[in-house]
Design an enzyme around this catalytic site. Structure first.
Site, short mmCIF file in Angstrom:
data_model
loop_
_atom_site.label_atom_id
_atom_site.label_comp_id
_atom_site.label_asym_id
_atom_site.label_seq_id
_atom_site.Cartn_x
_atom_site.Cartn_y
_atom_site.Cartn_z
CG HIS A 67 -1.83 1.19 1.24
ND1 HIS A 67 -3.09 1.16 0.69
CD2 HIS A 67 -1.64 2.45 1.69
CE1 HIS A 67 -3.64 2.35 0.82
NE2 HIS A 67 -2.78 3.16 1.41
CB CYS A 68 1.95 3.51 -2.62
SG CYS A 68 2.95 4.97 -2.85
CB VAL A 69 1.99 6.13 2.74
CG1 VAL A 69 1.57 5.05 3.70
CG2 VAL A 69 3.49 6.14 2.58
#
Ligand SMILES: [Zn+2]
Ligand SMILES: [Zn+2]
Length: 258
Positions: A67-69
Site C-alpha cells: 500500500h503506497c502511502v
C-alpha cells in the site's frame, strides 16, 4: 463453508480458513508448488493466490505489492506497471534536473571565464535546483532499483519481505519464470485484467470490466443493442440440450450408458 450448528459448543474453532492452491511452476526444477489460499472474512471471498487484504483500502487486492502511502492507493496487479513507470520517470526527471542545472552553471562559468562561486552567484535558482536534485533523486532511484530487483526475482515487495521470516532454505518463489529478463517481461508486459470494482455498474462503451476490447468486434451486435453500447456481455443463445441438464461432462462420461 457449512453453516454453523446452533447446538454446537460456542468455543469450537471455526472451519478452516486456509487452503492450498496448486501453482504450475515455470521452472523445470519444480513442476508445481502449493501456495496458501486464505478466506477473507471482510470481503467474504477466497482470495486468489498472491491476493491480500488491505486495511486502508478495505479491499482484497490481487497480487498486492504494497500500500503506497504517497499515492494513497494500493499497488497491485493492475497498476504495478504504472507505479514502476512513475518511479522510473521520477528518477529520470531528477537526474535530468540535476544534470541540466549543473550544465547551465558550468557552461556560463566557462563562457564568462569566472569561478564556480561567481557563476552560482549569477544563477542562484539553478544552483538551488542542483541541491534539490541531489536531495530528491535518491529516493525514487532507490525505489526503482529495488523494484527492478524484485521484478527480476518474480516477487512482490510483500512476498520478498515475508520470505525473511523463513530460513534461506525454506524460501520459495513459486511465481518466478526462471530468469531475470523473462520476469521483467512477465510483470511489465502481461495483459491487464479487467477491474473487479463496480462489477455491476451499467455498461459503457469501451468498458473493460468484462474483458478488453481488442481490434474490431468480430460478432455484430444484436439489433436491439445497436447504438446503445451493447449489453453488459455479448450473450448468445445457447441451444437447449436434448434431454435437459446433463451434469458436468466428467460425470456424464463416468455414468455407464444403457
Ligand atoms: Zn479482503
Ligand atoms: Zn491499500
Amino acid at each position: 463453508m457449512p453453516p454453523h450448528d446452533e447446538n454446537e459448543d460456542p468455543l469450537t474453532l471455526g472451519p478452516s480458513m486456509n487452503d492450498w492452491t496448486m501453482i504450475k511452476s515455470a521452472q523445470s526444477s519444480a513442476a508445481a508448488m502449493e501456495v496458501p489460499t486464505k478466506y477473507c472474512k471482510t470481503c467474504n471471498i477466497w482470495r486468489p493466490p498472491r491476493g491480500h487484504h488491505c486495511r486502508i483500502c478495505d479491499n482484497c487486492i490481487e497480487t498486492q505489492d504494497h500500500h503506497c502511502v504517497w499515492l494513497n492507493n494500493c499497488v497491485g496487479r493492475r497498476n504495478y506497471r504504472y507505479f514502476f513507470t512513475f518511479v522510473t520517470a521520477s528518477t529520470l526527471l531528477g537526474l535530468y534536473l540535476l544534470g541540466s542545472s549543473l550544465a547551465q552553471i558550468i557552461v556560463y562559468m566557462d563562457q564568462q571565464n569566472i569561478s564556480f562561486g561567481e557563476a552560482i552567484d549569477h544563477f542562484r535558482v539553478p544552483f538551488a535546483m542542483v541541491i534539490y536534485g541531489v536531495l530528491a533523486t535518491p529516493y525514487p532511484a532507490a525505489l526503482m532499483g529495488y523494484h527492478l530487483f524484485l521484478m527480476g526475482r518474480g516477487e512482490t515487495t510483500r512476498e520478498y519481505l515475508n520470505s525473511h521470516k523463513f530460513l534461506k532454505k525454506d524460501r520459495h518463489r513459486p511465481f518466478t519464470q526462471g530468469n531475470l529478463i523473462k520476469n521483467w517481461f512477465v510483470v511489465l508486459c502481461r495483459p491487464r485484467p479487467p477491474t473487479y470494482l463496480n462489477f455491476k455498474r451499467k455498461y459503457e462503451d469501451g468498458d473493460q470490466r468484462l474483458g478488453e476490447k481488442k481490434g474490431k468486434r468480430t460478432a455484430p451486435l444484436k439489433k436491439e443493442f445497436q447504438g446503445t453500447g451493447g449489453p453488459a456481455m455479448e450473450m448468445q443463445n445457447v441451444p437447449a440440450a436434448e434431454r435437459g441438464f446433463q451434469g458436468p461432462s466428467t460425470l456424464r462420461a463416468m455414468t455407464p450408458r444403457p
